[in-house]
Each structure stands twice: as C-alpha cells, then as structure tokens.
Design a protein around this motif. Sequence first.
Motif, PDB file in Angstrom:
ATOM      1  N   PRO A   1       0.837  -1.217   0.000  1.00 43.58           N
ATOM      2  CA  PRO A   1       0.000   0.000   0.000  1.00 43.58           C
ATOM      3  C   PRO A   1       0.864   1.255   0.000  1.00 43.58           C
ATOM      4  N   VAL A   2       1.595   1.470  -1.084  1.00 40.74           N
ATOM      5  CA  VAL A   2       2.493   2.620  -1.191  1.00 40.74           C
ATOM      6  C   VAL A   2       2.211   3.343  -2.506  1.00 40.74           C
ATOM      7  N   THR A   3       2.736   4.569  -2.621  1.00 35.94           N
ATOM      8  CA  THR A   3       2.584   5.307  -3.869  1.00 35.94           C
ATOM      9  C   THR A   3       3.500   4.698  -4.928  1.00 35.94           C
ATOM     10  N   GLU A   4       3.224   4.990  -6.181  1.00 36.82           N
ATOM     11  CA  GLU A   4       4.045   4.447  -7.266  1.00 36.82           C
ATOM     12  C   GLU A   4       5.473   4.964  -7.171  1.00 36.82           C
ATOM     13  N   HIS A   5       5.640   6.199  -6.744  1.00 33.40           N
ATOM     14  CA  HIS A   5       6.987   6.763  -6.582  1.00 33.40           C
ATOM     15  C   HIS A   5       7.748   6.019  -5.485  1.00 33.40           C
ATOM     16  N   ALA A   6       7.091   5.781  -4.347  1.00 34.07           N
ATOM     17  CA  ALA A   6       7.736   5.034  -3.262  1.00 34.07           C
ATOM     18  C   ALA A   6       8.050   3.612  -3.703  1.00 34.07           C
ATOM     19  N   ARG A   7       7.162   3.020  -4.511  1.00 36.14           N
ATOM     20  CA  ARG A   7       7.402   1.661  -5.011  1.00 36.14           C
ATOM     21  C   ARG A   7       8.688   1.605  -5.840  1.00 36.14           C
ATOM     22  N   ARG A   8       8.899   2.601  -6.678  1.00 36.01           N
ATOM     23  CA  ARG A   8      10.110   2.630  -7.502  1.00 36.01           C
ATOM     24  C   ARG A   8      11.360   2.857  -6.638  1.00 36.01           C
ATOM     25  N   MET A   9      11.208   3.683  -5.597  1.00 35.09           N
ATOM     26  CA  MET A   9      12.337   3.895  -4.689  1.00 35.09           C
ATOM     27  C   MET A   9      12.687   2.592  -3.975  1.00 35.09           C
ATOM     28  N   ILE A  10      11.677   1.866  -3.510  1.00 34.59           N
ATOM     29  CA  ILE A  10      11.911   0.587  -2.833  1.00 34.59           C
ATOM     30  C   ILE A  10      12.574  -0.407  -3.781  1.00 34.59           C
ATOM     31  N   ARG A  11      12.064  -0.466  -5.000  1.00 36.06           N
ATOM     32  CA  ARG A  11      12.637  -1.379  -5.984  1.00 36.06           C
ATOM     33  C   ARG A  11      14.107  -1.040  -6.256  1.00 36.06           C
ATOM     34  N   THR A  12      14.394   0.254  -6.355  1.00 46.08           N
ATOM     35  CA  THR A  12      15.775   0.679  -6.590  1.00 46.08           C
ATOM     36  C   THR A  12      16.667   0.307  -5.411  1.00 46.08           C
ATOM     37  N   CYS A  13      16.160   0.479  -4.186  1.00 44.41           N
ATOM     38  CA  CYS A  13      16.918   0.063  -2.994  1.00 44.41           C
ATOM     39  C   CYS A  13      17.244  -1.422  -3.053  1.00 44.41           C
ATOM     40  N   TRP A  14      16.246  -2.211  -3.458  1.00 44.22           N
ATOM     41  CA  TRP A  14      16.437  -3.664  -3.486  1.00 44.22           C
ATOM     42  C   TRP A  14      17.451  -4.068  -4.554  1.00 44.22           C
ATOM     43  N   GLU A  15      17.359  -3.428  -5.703  1.00 47.48           N
ATOM     44  CA  GLU A  15      18.263  -3.768  -6.800  1.00 47.48           C
ATOM     45  C   GLU A  15      19.693  -3.320  -6.509  1.00 47.48           C
ATOM     46  N   LEU A  16      19.863  -2.095  -5.974  1.00 47.37           N
ATOM     47  CA  LEU A  16      21.201  -1.619  -5.641  1.00 47.37           C
ATOM     48  C   LEU A  16      21.783  -2.404  -4.473  1.00 47.37           C
ATOM     49  N   GLY A  17      20.914  -2.833  -3.562  1.00 45.24           N
ATOM     50  CA  GLY A  17      21.379  -3.597  -2.408  1.00 45.24           C
ATOM     51  C   GLY A  17      21.974  -4.939  -2.775  1.00 45.24           C
ATOM     52  N   ALA A  18      21.681  -5.427  -3.973  1.00 50.51           N
ATOM     53  CA  ALA A  18      22.229  -6.704  -4.427  1.00 50.51           C
ATOM     54  C   ALA A  18      23.631  -6.548  -5.011  1.00 50.51           C
ATOM     55  N   ARG A  19      24.073  -5.292  -5.221  1.00 51.94           N
ATOM     56  CA  ARG A  19      25.389  -5.052  -5.812  1.00 51.94           C
ATOM     57  C   ARG A  19      26.436  -5.011  -4.700  1.00 51.94           C
ATOM     58  N   ARG A  20      27.544  -5.669  -4.927  1.00 50.93           N
ATOM     59  CA  ARG A  20      28.576  -5.818  -3.899  1.00 50.93           C
ATOM     60  C   ARG A  20      29.129  -4.474  -3.452  1.00 50.93           C
ATOM     61  N   GLU A  21      29.283  -3.522  -4.389  1.00 49.43           N
ATOM     62  CA  GLU A  21      29.894  -2.241  -4.027  1.00 49.43           C
ATOM     63  C   GLU A  21      29.021  -1.409  -3.079  1.00 49.43           C
ATOM     64  N   PHE A  22      27.738  -1.752  -2.988  1.00 50.09           N
ATOM     65  CA  PHE A  22      26.830  -1.003  -2.109  1.00 50.09           C
ATOM     66  C   PHE A  22      26.421  -1.798  -0.869  1.00 50.09           C
ATOM     67  N   THR A  23      27.137  -2.885  -0.596  1.00 48.65           N
ATOM     68  CA  THR A  23      26.782  -3.728   0.548  1.00 48.65           C
ATOM     69  C   THR A  23      26.781  -2.945   1.854  1.00 48.65           C
ATOM     70  N   ALA A  24      27.774  -2.078   2.033  1.00 47.62           N
ATOM     71  CA  ALA A  24      27.902  -1.337   3.292  1.00 47.62           C
ATOM     72  C   ALA A  24      26.736  -0.392   3.538  1.00 47.62           C
ATOM     73  N   LEU A  25      26.003  -0.026   2.488  1.00 48.16           N
ATOM     74  CA  LEU A  25      24.877   0.896   2.635  1.00 48.16           C
ATOM     75  C   LEU A  25      23.640   0.212   3.200  1.00 48.16           C
ATOM     76  N   ARG A  26      23.593  -1.129   3.162  1.00 51.68           N
ATOM     77  CA  ARG A  26      22.476  -1.921   3.715  1.00 51.68           C
ATOM     78  C   ARG A  26      21.132  -1.410   3.183  1.00 51.68           C
ATOM     79  N   LEU A  27      21.058  -1.305   1.871  1.00 55.28           N
ATOM     80  CA  LEU A  27      19.876  -0.721   1.245  1.00 55.28           C
ATOM     81  C   LEU A  27      18.640  -1.602   1.363  1.00 55.28           C
ATOM     82  N   ARG A  28      18.814  -2.921   1.364  1.00 51.54           N
ATOM     83  CA  ARG A  28      17.638  -3.779   1.469  1.00 51.54           C
ATOM     84  C   ARG A  28      16.963  -3.674   2.838  1.00 51.54           C
TER      85      ARG A  28
END
Length: 482
Positions: free
Chosen positions: A361-388
């Motif tokens: 139950p989120v806005t479409e903009h928030a949904r895209r932000m969440i998706r981006t967090c999840w996708e970037l969180g899978a990249r090794r160089e961004f592991t320290a950011l704990r995006l997921r």
Amino acid sequence: MIDVAQLINDPGYDRWRSMVAATGGCSHPIHLAGESSIVNADTGEVLHDYRTTDEVRGYLLVACGNRRASVCPSCSRVYQGDTFQLIRAGLSGGKGTPETVSAHPRAFVTLTAPSFGPVHTRREKNGALRACRPRNRATVCEHGRPVGCHARHEIGDERLGQPICAECYDYTGAVLWQAHAGALWHRFTLEMRRTLAGEAGLTRTAFAKQVRVSFAKVAEYQRRGLVHFHAVIRLDGPEGSTDVPPAWADHNLLVRAIAPAVRRVIVRTPASGLGRWDLTWGDQLDIQPIVVDQSADGLSERAVASYIAKYATKGAETSGTVDHRLSCPVCKGRGRLSLTASCGRCHGTGLKPGLHLDALPVTEHARRMIRTCWELGARREFTALRLRPWAHMLGFRGHFSSKSRRYSTTLGDLRQDRAKHRTAEARERHGLPALADESTLVLGHWRFAGSGYTPGEAIMAEHIRHRVSQARAIAAKKREDG
C-alpha cells in the motif's frame, strides 16, 4: 463486538483498564511476567512484593516506547515531549542547562536534498494557487511525456511529490543520496567548524580552544521521499552550554559560515558499473535567527523546539511508504529475493509470503524507490549501505533526531527522571522508604510474555488512549493559564 462484551464483563477488566491507562493507552504494549521485591538491605526484610502470578491475566503491561506516531500515538507523544524539552533546554536553559545559554549565538537552519527530476508540487503566490510546473504544452521529454504540469494541485492531491516523468527521474541517484545523507550531515558539521575558524582568522586547533559548535537536528521526509534536515546550530565556549563564547564569536560569524560550509560538502559514492555520483546538498538553504522576544523578526525558542519535536515522531510513511521493514520471514532476507515473482526459496517476493511489491500500500513513486533500494542492495559495491534492510525508509538509515554531546540534556536522562518520579509516587503510595534511602534494594526477575491486544482489547485501549490524551491536554492548558 462479542470480544468487547466479553472483555468488559471479565472479572479482571478493571485491573486491565488501569494497566492500559498507566501506559497512556499504548497501542502495542509489552506483556511482562515475573516478580519484583523491595528488601531492607540491613535486615533482609521484604518490604514489598509484586508477582504477576497474582494478576488476573498473569502479566504486567508496559508501554512499547515506539517513537513513530503511525505505530503508537501514545508513546510517540511521550517521545515528542522529551524531544521538545531537550531542544528547548538547549535554547533557553533548564534540565541542567543554564538560562544564560539563550544569549549564545544560534540559528535555525534547513538543509535540503538536491533535485533528481521535476515532481508535482503545490505553488502559491500572494495567496493565489499557481500552476504546478508551467511549460509549453507541446514540449515533451524523451519518453514522449509533457515536461510541465498546468494543474493547480490542492493540498490532498495524490500527485504531489510524484515525478512529472518517472522514466526521467534519477531513482538511483536519489536512493544513493538518501543512503549517504548521514555522511553529508557529518561532513557538514566538520566543514562548519573549519569555515568558522577560517572566518575568524584562526587555525582549527586555536578555534576549538575558544569556541565549541553545538548541534541538534531532526530529519523530515518530503513528499518526494527525500529528507530535509532542520538543525539548531549554537556557538558556545569550550566547555559547552555552561560556557559563554568570546565576544567575536557572534551571530554574524555564525551566519556567514553556514552557506560556504554547505556548498563545500561533497560525498562521492563507491565506484560502480552504474557510474559515480558526487553527492551534495540542495540549492535551497534556509537560515533563520532564533530570538528570545517573540515580537522580534525570527523564530521563537518555543516555536523551534515545537517544530523539531513534531518531526521527531514522523517517518518515511509521510512520503507514501510503509513504517516497517520488508523481508521474507522464511529466509530472513538471505535468499534470492525477487520483488515481482516467486524466488523459489522465498514464499513470494522477499516481502512476506504471497505478497508482491505491487501489492504494497504505497505510492508508485515510493514503489520505484523501494525497488531501486532492493536492486542496488544486491550489488557488492553497495553492501555497506544496507539498502535492502532500509528499503522501507527509501534508503535513509540515519538517526531521525540527534544532537552533539554538550548541546543540552539527553533523552536517557529525561527518561530516568520520569522513572524516578513514578517510582517515588509508587513508594509513597505503598508506604515505603523514599528512593534516596540506601537501606533498600530492588530485586526483580522479568521475562517477555507477549505483546499487543486482542481485537476487542484494541478497541477499548484506543478509547482509553483518547481519554488519557484529553486529560493531559486539559492539565497542560491549566498549567499554561495558571
């Protein structure tokens, strides 16, 4: 309604109601089981004994202490009050801070996020509502969408904060900025001290021996999902709030140093196949004086404390997302997580069994932000950011409210004072020695026994919360009038 009727007719209802009232009508109280005894240290005599086995329900209710208004209005109100007292003490004294602190140079500063693409906004001029983003109607972006918006958005318009074109919006940059917002704030505090020293014609070491810079700040989510920082910046002597700064460290010096310090702050993202971002603060910078006289041009001390306390209990949910972490209860976020289809190991999406990102139950903009967090969180160089783990916060993982060490009192001290006050009241009620009497010991053993309410209890607890809130409001008004 059957659950409510059974609750009211239960023999232990009056005791349950008193426990709920004692928590202030907490929405998600903790159930504790155990015992506590007050013992005379000299004789070993048990002066008072309490066991939850004597309770009709077999447990004691205590408040959850959650700061979020969306989770627990009652506990968040207590947190808000504590934050108000903390900020107010650093502006006008009290709670161990001398009243002379109100004469120290201080300013209220708002640091903003940069733009990652145009969003719908509500514009007014001289009281008249203006077009959102007036552009040539025939001009379109590379995705074939209009670059402007001629709508006059009302306050509750769902489009507010949403990108004009989601495909043009830099979601990767926005998430990475959000994840580094705490680092940007830290760099700003360091740069602020360097700039002040330079403005004063001193080295940083010489400046630190004469002036201490104190901060208190809170993060506020905008509708576009990015945070602003509202901060009190104060100049003290080297010992902090109890020490007067030298005469040359005045308000003009403080204000002159803020803008250059903001412009110099840069945080570079880790190297990635996606590129690198040089992250900075936004162009909008607001600096306002904090005044003692409310009739003067500026913000009063009470207004600043109230403003910061207000946002200390709000989270990312104000920008259209959820107020809880997103993870799979089966693999605890360690599997091959997918946001749109079954991942095999997880029962659905890495969110919860059977729930896809599209169902949140989120806005479409928030949904895209969440998706981006999840996708970037899978990249090794961004592991320290704990995006997921911080996807529900749209990437932000810093403290909502924080202060420098010697700004004023602490939340821990305020909570301890409140606990001592309640303990003293309880001892007096039971005819026990005062808390300062060192001849008594408190021995206790507690364990977690559950949390929350049944549906019927939740209805009655909400009713109790409203009554407690009204009683507190009436008492506060009497104090103000009185």
